[in-house]
Design a protein around this motif. Structure first.
Motif, PDB file in Angstrom:
ATOM      1  N   PRO C 361       0.816  -1.224   0.000  1.00 27.72           N
ATOM      2  CA  PRO C 361       0.000   0.000   0.000  1.00 27.72           C
ATOM      3  C   PRO C 361       0.847   1.272   0.000  1.00 27.72           C
ATOM      4  O   PRO C 361       2.024   1.258   0.319  1.00 27.72           O
ATOM      5  CB  PRO C 361      -0.777  -0.100   1.321  1.00 27.72           C
ATOM      6  N   TRP C 362       0.196   2.345  -0.336  1.00 33.00           N
ATOM      7  CA  TRP C 362       0.815   3.671  -0.304  1.00 33.00           C
ATOM      8  C   TRP C 362       0.718   4.260   1.086  1.00 33.00           C
ATOM      9  O   TRP C 362      -0.124   3.881   1.890  1.00 33.00           O
ATOM     10  CB  TRP C 362       0.050   4.645  -1.200  1.00 33.00           C
ATOM     11  N   ASN C 363       1.551   5.258   1.301  1.00 37.34           N
ATOM     12  CA  ASN C 363       1.223   6.278   2.284  1.00 37.34           C
ATOM     13  C   ASN C 363       1.356   7.621   1.575  1.00 37.34           C
ATOM     14  O   ASN C 363       1.671   7.659   0.389  1.00 37.34           O
ATOM     15  CB  ASN C 363       2.108   6.177   3.532  1.00 37.34           C
ATOM     16  N   GLY C 364       1.116   8.678   2.301  1.00 40.00           N
ATOM     17  CA  GLY C 364       1.148   9.999   1.678  1.00 40.00           C
ATOM     18  C   GLY C 364       2.547  10.371   1.227  1.00 40.00           C
ATOM     19  O   GLY C 364       3.532   9.778   1.641  1.00 40.00           O
ATOM     20  N   ALA C 365       2.625  11.355   0.363  1.00 48.69           N
ATOM     21  CA  ALA C 365       3.918  11.864  -0.065  1.00 48.69           C
ATOM     22  C   ALA C 365       3.777  13.350  -0.343  1.00 48.69           C
ATOM     23  O   ALA C 365       2.805  13.776  -0.978  1.00 48.69           O
ATOM     24  CB  ALA C 365       4.403  11.154  -1.321  1.00 48.69           C
ATOM     25  N   ARG C 366       4.722  14.104   0.160  1.00 46.26           N
ATOM     26  CA  ARG C 366       4.810  15.544  -0.090  1.00 46.26           C
ATOM     27  C   ARG C 366       4.443  15.832  -1.548  1.00 46.26           C
ATOM     28  O   ARG C 366       5.016  15.244  -2.463  1.00 46.26           O
ATOM     29  CB  ARG C 366       6.239  15.955   0.169  1.00 46.26           C
ATOM     30  N   GLY C 367       3.494  16.715  -1.708  1.00 46.27           N
ATOM     31  CA  GLY C 367       2.927  16.981  -3.033  1.00 46.27           C
ATOM     32  C   GLY C 367       1.502  16.467  -3.092  1.00 46.27           C
ATOM     33  O   GLY C 367       0.622  17.105  -3.620  1.00 46.27           O
TER      34      GLY C 367
END
Lengths: 170, 290, 793
Positions: C361-367
């Motif tokens: 899974p993903w987590n958030g990323a700047r942008g």
């Protein structure tokens, strides 16, 4: 497989930040593990344990070293300096001062590598170019600054350390 | 961390260290340590003990008549900072100064260690092949020399027998022009294709000038091209053809597949060769020739 | 040496960070630096299959490994704690969802998924125990790419779903279809953005211990301590205040440290099971599993002969992996919502699909998806310029809203303020864009083509989302002791950005006290007000503003006390440099400490001083959060109050024989509203740019066809290094935001998208000279060479 052999251990005698120490550690202990876990000097960080990021950088007998690639056993008789040992009697080194003054770090996790590699560079070259500074810190990752203010801060430190500059401005 | 059962062993002399390595399949020789240590940490290599080579093999560089000998524990920093090598082994000096990983890596990692690990995309193997280097090998009871061209058998595979270690590597220092090119994707990247070219005068293999080029990263083992240089330099396409003749299988890894390596190898070799030819020309001019 | 007087500071000054001496000497403490006697260490056994049924788990021999204290499987987890609460549940938007227990019972859905955890006296012993665990799997069919995942007959990641899509919707304004029909010209293209992440150097770290009083103390480097507390309390069924989450120094976060990971409750469960403190530190290889971004864009633009853009139709598919409970997938929605960015385009139709696959899974990323919108928009603008033979700068200027229209509704967002043309023109001028563009054509050689490209980025900030604990307000308490010294307790946290220094600047100025008299405390749920931590460039917008509001409440009391003491009108009282004075009577004066002491000790029958406690708590909630009522899809239409923006110009050299892109110049100009600390803001901007450049040029979490992550170290992930970058020349323009108390818009995220877009356009400016187009990131040499070779065919 239910049996694990007791781990082989040894005692390493060395100097850390000017103090003689005798450290009992596993044969396979990494220098960074000895520094952090046994000596409780937690300023040396762990970021990859693969020699890539540089946050575990220390000096061993004067040479900048990634302590995750270096066995503690090999530090027998060596002089080790960690980031805690850089500021002498509470006075920050010019490189530390410049990085702080110039926002040359944000989260601070990569600081040991940047400080040691900048010092290493400036000891042999007091007037480095941008390219030389970038090369000098190329083994150290930073995810916060885009390296820009690190490079600027090392320039700043170099002008303060450069003897010709000093006589010119003071 | 390294698995706790792994031991660290020191020996009084090289012979006994080699004997231990020969007797125990799961002992590993510890040179600079920048490859072995993280491999153990990452469980990519399984060992019962690390056998210390420090103190048992040379860590210096000896500049002799017509050759330079690099001790097994001579670090890249030692090589890069040795002013004598500007004359005697300039290609390896340049290579050493450009090793990825910062001063920390160069202070610890060694030319010989890189050769012994035989990583297809490392800088060193192809350079040694291109330079006609010889590996001085010590075993438990005997020693032998292995030409670099015979040393690399495959990816991560060398001609070393169990218990054998490389004591040093000897590189001839004949006059001529050199060119070295390391192509990688970014500073963080392994080299993708490297080329070490050497241009010299002489009758062998024929013609007035001839060149050798060692090309790394293209195949599991370094590729090598020898060619006469009469008139203009070969093109990238010419070199691609020559390299294709040498290469039966191309190296692929997470960064680049064999097709990509194949499509750029000629160009990288051409650039190294051009540097070498220019340096050769310049040195000939300096000597008052041509 | 420094000339700045650090005793008395004001907002706007480049004050250096207050914790700098600790950080630079190695004395700052991160989670892994906390040592408690008897601490056990946790290790996690992970699935070697992208998709498999777990047929059996045998832990018997593992339990007899020396030093092992507990081994936990999915069944144990199921019996003990609830699933990990979602950071934001797709069900809030009417989408498909799933429960994510910390360990699965019978099925794994990605390689690297935790399956068994062990706690032992050392990490090595825990790992040895896991090596002795026998897990039998029955491999199942899996999908790793969007095209595979959305095929009719694709194997399902979640068996209960009808297809591998968590959520999809279309966000429309105006009539895009009609406007495309009526446009003089249309152009369309595609662009793919790879899976990559933010890779903070400090990996995730958790240290849990349960007290005899039944309270859990939990050190971690999360970006949201209170939400972590709430999650742990919910999972363990204890009252929320029985959990104390402490966030010490954090070594970078960038979205990687949003909550919702399985290891979060596992550490606490282990601590409970073993009756001892338990620590888990993420390895780099484990950190590399965390995805962030992998977008496929398809877009069409309609425009008129004069360069006016009249319509956009776009679609974005994200490959969010196996969904998980962490905070990544909504980036897809934000990507679609951000269009049309800074451009006055009345007709837009932006669709998105959140596609799941058997990747981690993903987590958030700047942008946070805004960067991928910037890529699409900036590519379209360049296509318009190219088709019309217009100057790319002129096309942008043609389509910017003029400064006088702000605040301005555009594409469902109420843009707060700005002067987009000024910022673009400044960047164009700094970089010599027009001259460089000409020179690039002249400098071309047989092996190298040069290019220069613009990226303009609008960065919606201060996110406020209904349906989850991701809100756009925050709270600070300001307390003045009888000494006159000040403590600030704030709900915003610092991931290493130094916002505590910025907040202290604001507070010292508001109260007129000495800078060092202000202490800012963050990241301890036992002491700070309930807050939402760190995300969306919110620290000064909300933490700074709420602290300022609280200061102003205190000031009312202090003024009343001084006025009473001197028997003068309140309007004449001023606070400056640690002293209280009276306008017009220089003989009156005392220190703020003397006044504070008087408030606490002297009887003052003044209404404002009842009660005479110098403490105030304020919550700041920016104007401009006008939520439409949730529609059928549940979407709140204006979750962002502020809109910083930036213009970027990248210069590249492309080696046509190898495809290598070398960045040779970089200029950028930023407007994030009022600047509290210019040195920090500039540092944030540089960092965001570098993250964009890393993504544009090299960084990637690559997967093999076997569904396994290939980029397990930095040697293959390829993070950007100092030697990869040229000098980053940056400048700032300030248009204060009318919707925030301090005029700030938020700094931190802005720059990622502009950098990506500028590199994309620069590379295409270069390879376009030989007829090629790059349609995917990263611009690693094989991708660029493939584009060049395609053009040669």
């Amino acid at each position: 497989m239910t049996h694990v052999d007791p781990a082989p251990h040894r005692t390493v005698s060395c100097t850390v930040n000017g103090k003689d120490v005798q450290v009992r550690c596993r044969d396979g202990a990494l220098l960074v593990e000895m520094i952090r876990d046994t000596l409780d000097l937690t300023g040396t960080h762990i970021g990859c344990l693969n020699g890539d990021c540089g946050v575990c950088t220390v000096r061993v007998d004067g040479q900048v070293t990634k302590s995750c690639l270096y066995l503690a056993a090999r530090a027998e008789g060596a002089e080790v300096t960690t980031i805690e040992g850089v500021a002498e009697e509470g006075t920050l080194h010019e490189v530390q001062q410049a990085l702080w003054n110039g926002e040359g770090f944000q989260c601070g996790f990569c600081v040991p590598g940047q400080v040691f590699c900048a010092m290493d560079l400036l000891e042999s070259n007091t007037t480095p170019s941008d390219g030389q500074i970038r090369h000098a810190i190329s083994g150290n990752l930073c995810r916060c600054t885009g390296y820009q203010k690190i490079v600027e801060a090392i320039h700043d430190a170099s002008t303060r350390l450069d003897p010709t500059e000093k006589t010119a401005t003071h | 961390m390294i698995p706790p059962h792994v031991r660290y062993l020191t020996f009084p002399d090289l012979g006994s260290a080699c004997a231990a390595l020969a007797a125990e399949r799961k002992y590993v020789a510890l040179g600079g340590g920048t490859v072995v240590v993280p491999e153990l940490v990452r469980r990519e290599r399984h060992a019962d003990a690390m056998v210390e080579l420090r103190g048992l093999v040379p860590d210096g560089v000896t500049v002799g008549e017509g050759e330079v000998e690099f001790g097994a524990l001579a670090t890249y920093t030692t090589v890069a900072r040795d002013p004598r090598l500007q004359e005697a082994a300039p290609l390896l000096r340049q290579l050493a100064a450009g090793i990825t990983g910062g001063a920390q890596l160069r202070n610890q990692a060694t030319l010989v260690g890189s050769a012994c690990r035989a990583i297809p995309s490392s800088d060193v193997p192809a350079a040694l092949v291109g330079l006609d280097a010889t590996m001085r090998v010590q075993g438990p009871s005997s020693s032998r020399d292995i030409a670099a061209t015979d040393f690399f058998l495959g990816a991560f595979r060398t001609a070393l027998a169990p218990g054998e270690i490389v004591r040093s590597v000897v590189v001839p220092s004949h006059p001529g022009g050199y060119g070295y090119l390391k192509f990688k994707f970014s500073e963080s990247s392994w080299p993708i294709v490297t080329a070490a070219a050497f241009v010299r005068d002489g009758a062998s293999p024929g013609g007035p000038r001839w060149a050798t080029i060692g090309v790394g990263g293209l195949a599991p083992v370094p590729a090598r091209v020898d060619l006469d240089l009469d008139g203009s330099l070969p093109t990238a396409a010419d070199l691609n053809d020559l390299l294709a003749e040498q290469t039966s299988a191309y190296w692929s890894d997470e960064l680049a597949d064999g097709n990509y390596r194949r499509s750029i190898a000629g160009a990288i070799a051409r650039r190294a060769l051009a540097q070498a030819a220019t340096r050769h020309q310049d040195s000939a001019t300096d000597r008052g020739g041509e | 040496m420094r000339s700045l007087d650090e005793r008395w500071v004001t907002p706007g000054q480049p004050v250096r960070r207050r914790d700098g001496d600790l950080l630079v000497t190695g004395h700052a403490l991160y989670v892994d630096d906390f040592r408690e006697p008897g601490t056990l260490h946790m290790a996690v056994l992970r699935s070697p299959h992208p998709h498999a049924r777990i047929s059996s788990i045998d832990t018997t021999s593992a339990m007899s490994v020396r030093g092992v204290r507990a081994i936990v499987t999915g069944k144990d987890v199921q019996a003990a704690i609830g699933p990990v609460p979602h950071w934001f549940d797709p069900a809030n938007f009417g989408g498909n969802t799933s429960d994510f227990p910390a360990l699965p019972v019978d099925e794994v859905v990605y390689a690297g998924q935790p399956v068994v955890a062990a706690a032992a006296e050392s990490k090595a012993q825990a790992e040895a125990a896991l090596a002795a665990v026998r897990v039998e799997y029955v491999p199942l069919p899996f999908v790793t790419s969007v095209p595979e995942a959305i095929r009719e007959d694709a194997p399902l990641v979640f068996g209960r779903w009808d297809r591998n899509v968590a959520l999809g919707d279309t966000i429309s304004f105006g009539d895009a279809a009609g406007a495309l029909e009526r446009a003089d010209h249309r152009a369309s293209d595609t662009f793919s953005i790879q899976r990559y992440q933010t890779a903070p150097l400090e990996p995730r770290a958790y240290l849990a211990r349960w007290g005899r009083d039944g309270r859990l103390t939990y050190h971690c480097n999360t970006q949201s301590p209170h939400q972590m507390r709430g999650n742990l309390a919910a999972m363990f069924g204890v009252p929320e205040p029985h959990v104390r989450v402490i966030t010490p120094k954090v070594g970078g976060a960038f979205g990687h440290k949003f909550h919702g990971y399985p290891e979060e409750p596992l550490v606490a469960l282990m601590a409970k099971t073993c009756g001892a403190p338990v620590k888990w530190i993420e390895s780099r290889e484990e950190a590399m599993l965390v995805g962030a971004r992998e977008f496929e864009h398809d877009f069409e633009v309609g425009f008129m002969a004069d360069g006016e853009i009249t319509a956009i139709r776009s679609k974005v598919w994200s490959n969010v992996g196996a969904l998980g409970a962490a905070g990544g997938w909504p980036m897809t929605v934000v990507s679609a919502m951000t269009i049309p960015g800074p451009y006055e385009i009345p007709n837009t139709e932006c669709s998105y699909e959140v596609v799941v696959s058997n990747k981690a899974p993903w987590n958030g990323a700047r942008g946070y998806g805004k960067e991928s919108a910037a890529i699409v928009l900036e590519r379209m603008v360049e296509m318009v310029a190219e088709r019309l033979g217009m100057d790319p700068v002129a096309v942008r200027l043609r389509n910017f809203p003029p400064p006088e229209v702000f605040p301005h509704w555009l594409g469902g967002k109420r843009l707060d303020s700005g002067n987009y043309a000024v910022v673009l023109e400044r960047a164009v001028e700094m970089s010599g864009y027009r001259e460089r563009r000409r020179a690039c054509r002249d400098e071309r050689t047989d092996t190298t083509v040069f290019g220069v490209g613009i990226g303009f980025e609008l960065t919606p900030e201060g996110g406020d989302w209904h349906g989850g604990l991701l809100r756009g307000f925050d709270t600070s308490t300001v307390r003045m002791d009888p000494s006159g010294d000040v403590t600030v307790l704030t709900g915003v946290t610092s991931p290493g950005t130094g916002n505590e220094t910025g907040i202290a600047q604001v507070v010292a100025f508001e109260l007129g006290v000495e800078f060092r008299a202000v202490t800012v405390l963050q990241g301890d749920t036992d002491t700070v007000p309930y807050g939402f931590g760190n995300s969306s460039s919110r620290s000064l917008n909300l933490g700074g503003a709420s602290a300022a509001l609280a200061c102003r409440e205190l000031r009312v009391k202090l003024v009343a006390a001084a006025a009473y003491t001197w028997n003068v009108p309140g309007e004449t009282i001023h606070f400056r440099n640690g002293r209280v004075g009276c306008d017009g009577d220089a003989s009156l004066g005392m220190t703020i400490g003397e006044l504070a002491y008087a408030v606490y000790t002297a009887p003052m029958p003044v209404r404002e001083l009842m009660p005479p406690q110098l403490e105030a708590t304020a919550t700041y909630w920016p104007a401009n959060l006008d939520h439409d009522p949730p529609g059928p899809g549940g979407i709140t239409h204006t979750p962002y109050p502020t809109f910083p923006y930036s213009a970027h110009v990248a210069q590249v050299a492309v080696d046509v024989e190898t495809g290598l892109v070398k960045l040779v110049g970089y200029d950028a100009v930023h407007d994030c509203g009022t600047v509290v600390n210019p040195m920090f803001v500039e540092g944030q901007f540089h960092g965001a740019i570098a993250m964009g450049l890393g993504g544009a040029l090299s960084e990637m979490n690559a997967y093999g066809a076997d569904g396994m992550l290939q980029s397990t170290t930095f040697k293959t992930y390829l993070p950007i290094r100092a030697t990869d970058l040229p000098d980053l020349r940056t400048d700032h323009v300030v248009t204060p935001s009318p919707v925030t108390l301090l005029g700030t818009k938020g700094a931190g995220e802005g720059g990622v998208g502009g950098a990506l877009a500028a590199v994309m356009n620069a590379v295409n400016d270069a390879v376009g000279q030989v007829g090629a187009t790059l349609r995917r990131f990263p611009a690693r040499p094989p991708a660029v060479l493939a584009a060049l070779q395609e053009a040669r065919r």
